[in-house]
Scaffold this active site. Structure first.
Site, PDB file in Angstrom:
ATOM      1  N   CYS A   2      -5.089  12.670  39.418  1.00 55.74           N
ATOM      2  CA  CYS A   2      -4.626  11.855  40.521  1.00 55.74           C
ATOM      3  C   CYS A   2      -4.326  10.430  40.043  1.00 55.74           C
ATOM      4  O   CYS A   2      -5.028   9.874  39.211  1.00 55.74           O
ATOM      5  CB  CYS A   2      -5.625  11.770  41.669  1.00 55.74           C
ATOM      6  SG  CYS A   2      -6.020  13.367  42.377  1.00 55.74           S
ATOM      7  N   ARG A  27      -0.667  12.127  35.731  1.00 55.48           N
ATOM      8  CA  ARG A  27      -2.070  12.309  36.127  1.00 55.48           C
ATOM      9  C   ARG A  27      -2.252  13.457  37.116  1.00 55.48           C
ATOM     10  O   ARG A  27      -3.375  13.788  37.494  1.00 55.48           O
ATOM     11  CB  ARG A  27      -2.605  11.018  36.768  1.00 55.48           C
ATOM     12  CG  ARG A  27      -2.496   9.810  35.875  1.00 55.48           C
ATOM     13  CD  ARG A  27      -3.029   8.584  36.565  1.00 55.48           C
ATOM     14  NE  ARG A  27      -4.459   8.649  36.712  1.00 55.48           N
ATOM     15  CZ  ARG A  27      -5.323   8.205  35.823  1.00 55.48           C
ATOM     16  NH1 ARG A  27      -4.898   7.652  34.714  1.00 55.48           N
ATOM     17  NH2 ARG A  27      -6.616   8.305  36.022  1.00 55.48           N
ATOM     18  N   TRP A  75      -3.693  15.736  41.722  1.00 53.13           N
ATOM     19  CA  TRP A  75      -4.075  16.949  40.994  1.00 53.13           C
ATOM     20  C   TRP A  75      -5.182  17.562  41.834  1.00 53.13           C
ATOM     21  O   TRP A  75      -6.268  17.014  41.962  1.00 53.13           O
ATOM     22  CB  TRP A  75      -4.574  16.606  39.583  1.00 53.13           C
ATOM     23  CG  TRP A  75      -4.790  17.817  38.746  1.00 53.13           C
ATOM     24  CD1 TRP A  75      -3.852  18.490  38.034  1.00 53.13           C
ATOM     25  CD2 TRP A  75      -6.031  18.513  38.517  1.00 53.13           C
ATOM     26  NE1 TRP A  75      -4.420  19.562  37.386  1.00 53.13           N
ATOM     27  CE2 TRP A  75      -5.760  19.598  37.665  1.00 53.13           C
ATOM     28  CE3 TRP A  75      -7.340  18.318  38.945  1.00 53.13           C
ATOM     29  CZ2 TRP A  75      -6.735  20.493  37.233  1.00 53.13           C
ATOM     30  CZ3 TRP A  75      -8.321  19.209  38.519  1.00 53.13           C
ATOM     31  CH2 TRP A  75      -8.004  20.287  37.681  1.00 53.13           C
ATOM     32  N   ASN A  99      -8.788   8.651  43.835  1.00 49.81           N
ATOM     33  CA  ASN A  99      -8.817   9.389  42.572  1.00 49.81           C
ATOM     34  C   ASN A  99     -10.283   9.585  42.203  1.00 49.81           C
ATOM     35  O   ASN A  99     -11.017   8.612  42.072  1.00 49.81           O
ATOM     36  CB  ASN A  99      -8.100   8.575  41.479  1.00 49.81           C
ATOM     37  CG  ASN A  99      -8.327   9.155  40.096  1.00 49.81           C
ATOM     38  OD1 ASN A  99      -8.541  10.357  39.938  1.00 49.81           O
ATOM     39  ND2 ASN A  99      -8.269   8.309  39.085  1.00 49.81           N
ATOM     40  N   GLY A 100     -10.703  10.833  42.070  1.00 43.97           N
ATOM     41  CA  GLY A 100     -12.103  11.105  41.716  1.00 43.97           C
ATOM     42  C   GLY A 100     -12.626  12.268  42.529  1.00 43.97           C
ATOM     43  O   GLY A 100     -11.840  13.032  43.109  1.00 43.97           O
ATOM     44  N   GLU A 479      -4.859  23.214  16.899  1.00 42.23           N
ATOM     45  CA  GLU A 479      -4.030  22.278  17.654  1.00 42.23           C
ATOM     46  C   GLU A 479      -2.643  22.870  17.914  1.00 42.23           C
ATOM     47  O   GLU A 479      -2.104  22.767  19.015  1.00 42.23           O
ATOM     48  CB  GLU A 479      -3.956  20.946  16.894  1.00 42.23           C
ATOM     49  CG  GLU A 479      -3.058  19.888  17.496  1.00 42.23           C
ATOM     50  CD  GLU A 479      -3.345  19.559  18.951  1.00 42.23           C
ATOM     51  OE1 GLU A 479      -4.383  19.959  19.489  1.00 42.23           O
ATOM     52  OE2 GLU A 479      -2.483  18.906  19.563  1.00 42.23           O
ATOM     53  N   LYS A 483      -1.110  23.521  21.640  1.00 39.71           N
ATOM     54  CA  LYS A 483       0.153  22.891  22.060  1.00 39.71           C
ATOM     55  C   LYS A 483       1.121  23.942  22.603  1.00 39.71           C
ATOM     56  O   LYS A 483       1.735  23.762  23.626  1.00 39.71           O
ATOM     57  CB  LYS A 483       0.748  22.179  20.847  1.00 39.71           C
ATOM     58  CG  LYS A 483       1.546  20.983  21.132  1.00 39.71           C
ATOM     59  CD  LYS A 483       0.748  19.705  21.155  1.00 39.71           C
ATOM     60  CE  LYS A 483      -0.436  19.726  22.106  1.00 39.71           C
ATOM     61  NZ  LYS A 483      -1.336  18.642  21.954  1.00 39.71           N
ATOM     62  N   GLU A 486      -0.100  25.536  25.980  1.00 42.55           N
ATOM     63  CA  GLU A 486      -0.136  24.531  27.044  1.00 42.55           C
ATOM     64  C   GLU A 486       1.232  24.321  27.694  1.00 42.55           C
ATOM     65  O   GLU A 486       1.324  24.194  28.913  1.00 42.55           O
ATOM     66  CB  GLU A 486      -0.636  23.223  26.414  1.00 42.55           C
ATOM     67  CG  GLU A 486      -0.727  22.040  27.323  1.00 42.55           C
ATOM     68  CD  GLU A 486      -1.199  20.791  26.585  1.00 42.55           C
ATOM     69  OE1 GLU A 486      -1.099  20.734  25.355  1.00 42.55           O
ATOM     70  OE2 GLU A 486      -1.658  19.863  27.274  1.00 42.55           O
ATOM     71  N   HIS A 502     -12.269  40.879  10.707  1.00 41.53           N
ATOM     72  CA  HIS A 502     -13.508  41.199  11.423  1.00 41.53           C
ATOM     73  C   HIS A 502     -13.255  41.513  12.889  1.00 41.53           C
ATOM     74  O   HIS A 502     -14.168  41.393  13.700  1.00 41.53           O
ATOM     75  CB  HIS A 502     -14.517  40.062  11.222  1.00 41.53           C
ATOM     76  CG  HIS A 502     -14.828  39.854   9.776  1.00 41.53           C
ATOM     77  ND1 HIS A 502     -15.674  40.669   9.072  1.00 41.53           N
ATOM     78  CD2 HIS A 502     -14.336  38.967   8.873  1.00 41.53           C
ATOM     79  CE1 HIS A 502     -15.711  40.288   7.808  1.00 41.53           C
ATOM     80  NE2 HIS A 502     -14.905  39.242   7.664  1.00 41.53           N
ATOM     81  N   LYS A 601      -2.812  14.824  32.817  1.00 42.96           N
ATOM     82  CA  LYS A 601      -3.056  14.163  31.529  1.00 42.96           C
ATOM     83  C   LYS A 601      -4.480  13.654  31.403  1.00 42.96           C
ATOM     84  O   LYS A 601      -5.106  13.778  30.367  1.00 42.96           O
ATOM     85  CB  LYS A 601      -2.081  13.001  31.387  1.00 42.96           C
ATOM     86  CG  LYS A 601      -2.248  12.213  30.119  1.00 42.96           C
ATOM     87  CD  LYS A 601      -1.100  12.475  29.201  1.00 42.96           C
ATOM     88  CE  LYS A 601      -1.305  11.876  27.834  1.00 42.96           C
ATOM     89  NZ  LYS A 601      -1.208  12.893  26.785  1.00 42.96           N
TER      90      LYS A 601
HETATM   91  O1  M6R Z   1      -7.594  11.572  27.219  1.00 40.39           O
HETATM   92  P1  M6R Z   1      -8.328  12.495  26.306  1.00 40.39           P
HETATM   93  O2  M6R Z   1      -7.889  12.359  24.883  1.00 40.39           O
HETATM   94  O3  M6R Z   1      -9.809  12.376  26.411  1.00 40.39           O
HETATM   95  O4  M6R Z   1      -7.928  13.953  26.766  1.00 40.39           O
HETATM   96  C1  M6R Z   1      -8.537  15.069  26.197  1.00 40.39           C
HETATM   97  C2  M6R Z   1      -7.760  16.317  26.488  1.00 40.39           C
HETATM   98  O5  M6R Z   1      -7.676  16.539  27.858  1.00 40.39           O
HETATM   99  C3  M6R Z   1      -6.337  16.251  25.910  1.00 40.39           C
HETATM  100  O6  M6R Z   1      -6.368  15.994  24.544  1.00 40.39           O
HETATM  101  C4  M6R Z   1      -5.600  17.583  26.156  1.00 40.39           C
HETATM  102  O7  M6R Z   1      -6.196  18.623  25.471  1.00 40.39           O
HETATM  103  C5  M6R Z   1      -4.141  17.411  25.759  1.00 40.39           C
HETATM  104  N1  M6R Z   1      -3.358  17.146  26.915  1.00 40.39           N
HETATM  105  C6  M6R Z   1      -3.564  18.609  25.091  1.00 40.39           C
HETATM  106  O8  M6R Z   1      -2.252  18.367  24.677  1.00 40.39           O
END
Ligand code: M6R
Length: 606
Positions: A2, A27, A75, A99-100, A479, A483, A486, A502, A601
Site C-alpha cells: 500500500c 507498493r 495491496w 498502510n499497514g 536468484e 526472477k 516472479e 537425489h 515491492k
Molecule cells: O525491500 P527488500 O529488499 O527488503 O525486499 C525483499 C524482497 O521482498 C525482495 O527482494 C523481493 O524478493 C524482490 N521483489 C524479488 O525480485
C-alpha cells in the site's frame, strides 16, 4: 504494501494525488482511491484495479475538485480487492488512507458495533476510521492520540476531518511516511519518489508523532500536543530517476542502470585502492572482533546474502549463517553479543527483516544494515547502516538493488579477509581493483540482450524450468529462478547441480528446459557432468559460463558467455543474463513486467 499520499496547496489536488500514486503503485495495485475536500465536504472516489481504472472512472464520471486530500494504492490484506474494500475509508466526518495492518481490528470492530456503528468493508482500516469518528471531540490531535493508544499493529495514516477543510493529518508507527515540504504546498507520502516532482525537501515522521499539515505550515506534535522540532532533509534522488526514461519498462531501465549503480555504491567505500567501510561506522577493530556473522533478509536480498556467505567464508574464513527473515525471527537463533547481524533490504521497510533486526538488538548483537532507501526504518534503527546507492528501484522485480547489495558483500568480504590476515594486502588490492572494473565489464554483458531475448523465446511455452549450479553459481541460480517465476509466472526451481540425482532429476524431460550456471573454474567439470546428465534425458540446456571455457560441441543447446574475471566476482556479471532472460520471457508472454500479479515491492506485512 500500500502506498499513501496527501496534498494541501494551490494545485488541483486530485491531479497531484494521482501523480503521487503513480510513483507508489509499485507498493500495491489491487485498487486505488482518493478523498478530496470539495466545497467543505469530503468527496471520495475509488475503484478496484490499477490506478488507471480510477483515472478512467474519474474521467467518465467526475473528478473531485479541491486543494486538500489524500490518496491510496492498495495491496489487499483484509478483504479481497473490490471497490468497497478500497481506501479511503470513513464516513462524512472522517476519511482515512492506511498502510499497514491493525492487529486488534476485530476487537475494535466488536466494540464499535456495540456502540451502534455499521461497517461496509471487510478491511481492518475501516475500524480505525470509525474509531476516529467515535473519539472525535473537535480536537483532531487529541482524537488521533486516543486512537493510536487503542490500536495495535503497524500504520501510516493520512486523515481528513470534515470540520477542518484544508488541513491534512498524519501519523505513523512501523510503516513509512514522509512529509514533503514545498512552497505554499505540503505533502505526505509513503516514499520520496511520490513527491519529487514538486519538492525534494522532506521530514521523516517518527513513531506516533502527529503531523498537522496546512498549505503554509507543518506542525509536528506528540500525542499530548507537545511541539516537536524536526529536521528538513533533502533527497538526492532526482525526478528522472523515478521515470522510465524512454525504456519500455522500469525493469529494463533498472537492469541497464547497474554499471552506474555499482560505481556510485563502491566509490566512496574504496580508499587508496583498499576497501573502506569505516565511513559507515564499521571499524577494522569491530570487524576483527565478531565471532560469527548472520545475514538476514528476504527474497532477492537474501540471495545477495548467500553470495556474501560464500565469499566471506572463502576469503575471510569467518562462519556466516544466512537466514530467511521470516524463519529467523521465530527460530530462536543462537545470536550473542559477539556476533554481527547484517540485514539486507532494498526498501528498508520489510516487516520480517525489521523484526529480525529488533530480535538481534534484543540479544545484544551488533547490527549492520545494507539498505537502499535513506531514512527507512531498518536503516534508522540499526547500529550501522551501509547505504547502497542504486537510486529508486521501481520495478517490483529487484535488479539493480541486488547488484549493489552484492558489491557491498564483496567490500565487506575483502576488508574482513584482510583485517583477519587471511589475504595479503596485495591480494586485497587486486580483488578491490577487479571490483572497480566491474561496471566496465557490465557494459559488455549488457550487450548480451539479443542472445538472452532469443533464449527467452525458447522458454515461453514451458510449464516448468530448472536452474542449476554449484557453489556461487548455485546462489546465483536461486536468484535467476526467482526472477523468472516472479514475472513470467512460469514455475521454476533452483537446485544444487550435484543434488539432482537425489530426486529431482526424475522431473527432467524434454519439456523441462534447464539453465545451468557454470562460472566457477574449480567446479566446472563437475557441473558439466551434471549438464550431460540432464541433456541425455532430453532437457534443452542453456549454459552460462565464462568466455575462456572451451566447451565440447553439443554440451549445451544454448551458450551465454560472460567475460572472464575472478571466480569470486562472477555473480555480478551473471546477474544480467539471468535478469534479461526473465525479463524477455515475461515480455514475450505479455505479462505485466513491472507489476506482477499478487506482489508488491515493499512487503511491510508479515
Ligand atoms: O525491500 P527488500 O529488499 O527488503 O525486499 C525483499 C524482497 O521482498 C525482495 O527482494 C523481493 O524478493 C524482490 N521483489 C524479488 O525480485
Amino acid at each position: 504494501m500500500c502506498g499513501i499520499v496527501g496534498y494541501v496547496g494551490e494545485r488541483e489536488c486530485a491531479d497531484v494525488l494521482v501523480d503521487g500514486l503513480k510513483k507508489l503503485e509499485y507498493r500495491g495495485y489491487d485498487s486505488a482511491g482518493i478523498a478530496v475536500f470539495e466545497n467543505g465536504k469530503i468527496v471520495v472516489e475509488k475503484s478496484k484495479g490499477k490506478l488507471q481504472d480510477l483515472v478512467d472512472k474519474m474521467a467518465k464520471e467526475k473528478k473531485p475538485e479541491g486543494h486538500c486530500g489524500i490518496g491510496h494504492t492498495r495491496w489487499a490484506t483484509h478483504g479481497e480487492p473490490s471497490d468497497i474494500n478500497s481506501h479511503p475509508h470513513g464516513n462524512k466526518r472522517v476519511s482515512i488512507v492506511h498502510n499497514g495492518i491493525i492487529e486488534n481490528y476485530k476487537e475494535i470492530k466488536d466494540f464499535l458495533l456495540d456502540q451502534g456503528y455499521g461497517f461496509e468493508s471487510e478491511t481492518d482500516t475501516e475500524t480505525v476510521a470509525k474509531l476516529l469518528d467515535y473519539y472525535y471531540n473537535g480536537n483532531p490531535i487529541e482524537t488521533i492520540g486516543k486512537v493510536i493508544d487503542k490500536v495495535n499493529g503497524s500504520y501510516a495514516l493520512g486523515i481528513l476531518f470534515r470540520d477542518f477543510p484544508g488541513v491534512l493529518y498524519a501519523v505513523r508507527k512501523d510503516s513509512p511516511l514522509i512529509i514533503g515540504v514545498g512552497e505554499n504546498e505540503n505533502f505526505i507520502a509513503s516514499d520520496v519518489p511520490a513527491i519529487l516532482k514538486y519538492t525534494n525537501k522532506y521530514i521523516l515522521l517518527e513513531k506516533n508523532e502527529i503531523a498537522t499539515i496546512k498549505e503554509d505550515s507543518v506542525l509536528i506534535t506528540n500525542e499530548e500536543g507537545k511541539v516537536i522540532e524536526k529536521e528538513i532533509n533533502e533527497a538526492d534522488w532526482t525526478m528522472d530517476a523515478a521515470e522510465k526514461g524512454g525504456y519500455e519498462h522500469f525493469m529494463l531501465k533498472e537492469i541497464n542502470e547497474q554499471p552506474n549503480a555499482i560505481k556510485t555504491t563502491i566509490t566512496p567505500r574504496i580508499q587508496d585502492g583498499m576497501p573502506y567501510l569505516e565511513e559507515s561506522g564499521l571499524t577494522k577493530e569491530m570487524l576483527k572482533s565478531f565471532r560469527r556473522i548472520y545475514i538476514v533478509a528476504c527474497g532477492t536480498a537474501m540471495h545477495a546474502g548467500l553470495v556474501g556467505k560464500y565469499v566471506i567464508e572463502k576469503l575471510a574464513r569467518v562462519e556466516v549463517t544466512v537466514d530467511i527473515a521470516s524463519e529467523f525471527r521465530y527460530r530462536n537463533p543462537l545470536i550473542t553479543k559477539d556476533d554481527l547481524v547484517i540485514l539486507i533490504s532494498q526498501s528498508g521497510e520489510t516487516a520480517d527483516t525489521y523484526a529480525a533486526l529488533k530480535l538481534a538488538k534484543e540479544r545484544g548483537a551488533t547490527t549492520a544494515s545494507v539498505v537502499n532507501v535513506k531514512g527507512s526504518t531498518i536503516a534508522r534503527e540499526s547500529d550501522i547502516v551501509i547505504y547502497t546507492h542504486a537510486g529508486p528501484e521501481i520495478s517490483v522485480a529487484s535488479t539493480k538493488a541486488y547488484s549493489v547489495q552484492l558489491s557491498i558483500m564483496y567490500l565487506l568480504a575483502f576488508e574482513l579477509a584482510y583485517v583477519k590476515g587471511e589475504i595479503s594486502e596485495e591480494r586485497c588490492r587486486k580483488l578491490t581493483q577487479a571490483l572497480v572494473e566491474i561496471p566496465e565489464k557490465l557494459e559488455e554483458v549488457l550487450k548480451l540482450k539479443e542472445r538472452c531475448q532469443f533464449i527467452a523465446s525458447r522458454l515461453i511455452n514451458s510449464e516448468s524450468l530448472l536452474y542449476i549450479g554449484r557453489g556461487l553459481d548455485y546462489a546465483l541460480s536461486m536468484e535467476g529462478s526467482l526472477k523468472l517465476k516472479e514475472i513470467s509466472y512460469i514455475h521454476s526451481e533452483s537446485y544444487a547441480a550435484g543434488e539432482l540425482k537425489h530426486g529431482t532429476i526424475s522431473l527432467v524431460t524434454e519439456d523441462m528446459p534447464v539453465i545451468a550456471v557454470a562460472t566457477q573454474s574449480d567446479l566446472l567439470e563437475k557441473t558439466v557432468s551434471n549438464i550431460k546428465e540432464v541433456k541425455s534425458r532430453g532437457a534443452k540446456v542453456t549454459m552460462i559460463c565464462t568466455e575462456d571455457v572451451d566447451i565440447e560441441k553439443d554440451i549445451a543447446n544454448h551458450l551465454v558467455k560472460i567475460p572472464k574475471i575472478y571466480d569470486e566476482l562472477t555473480p555480478l556479471l551473471v546477474a544480467i543474463p539471468m535478469q534479461y532472460i526473465a525479463y524477455y520471457t515475461a515480455v514475450l508472454k505479455g505479462c505485466d513486467v513491472d507489476q506482477p500479479r499478487n506482489l508488491a515491492k515493499s512487503v511491510t506485512v508479515e
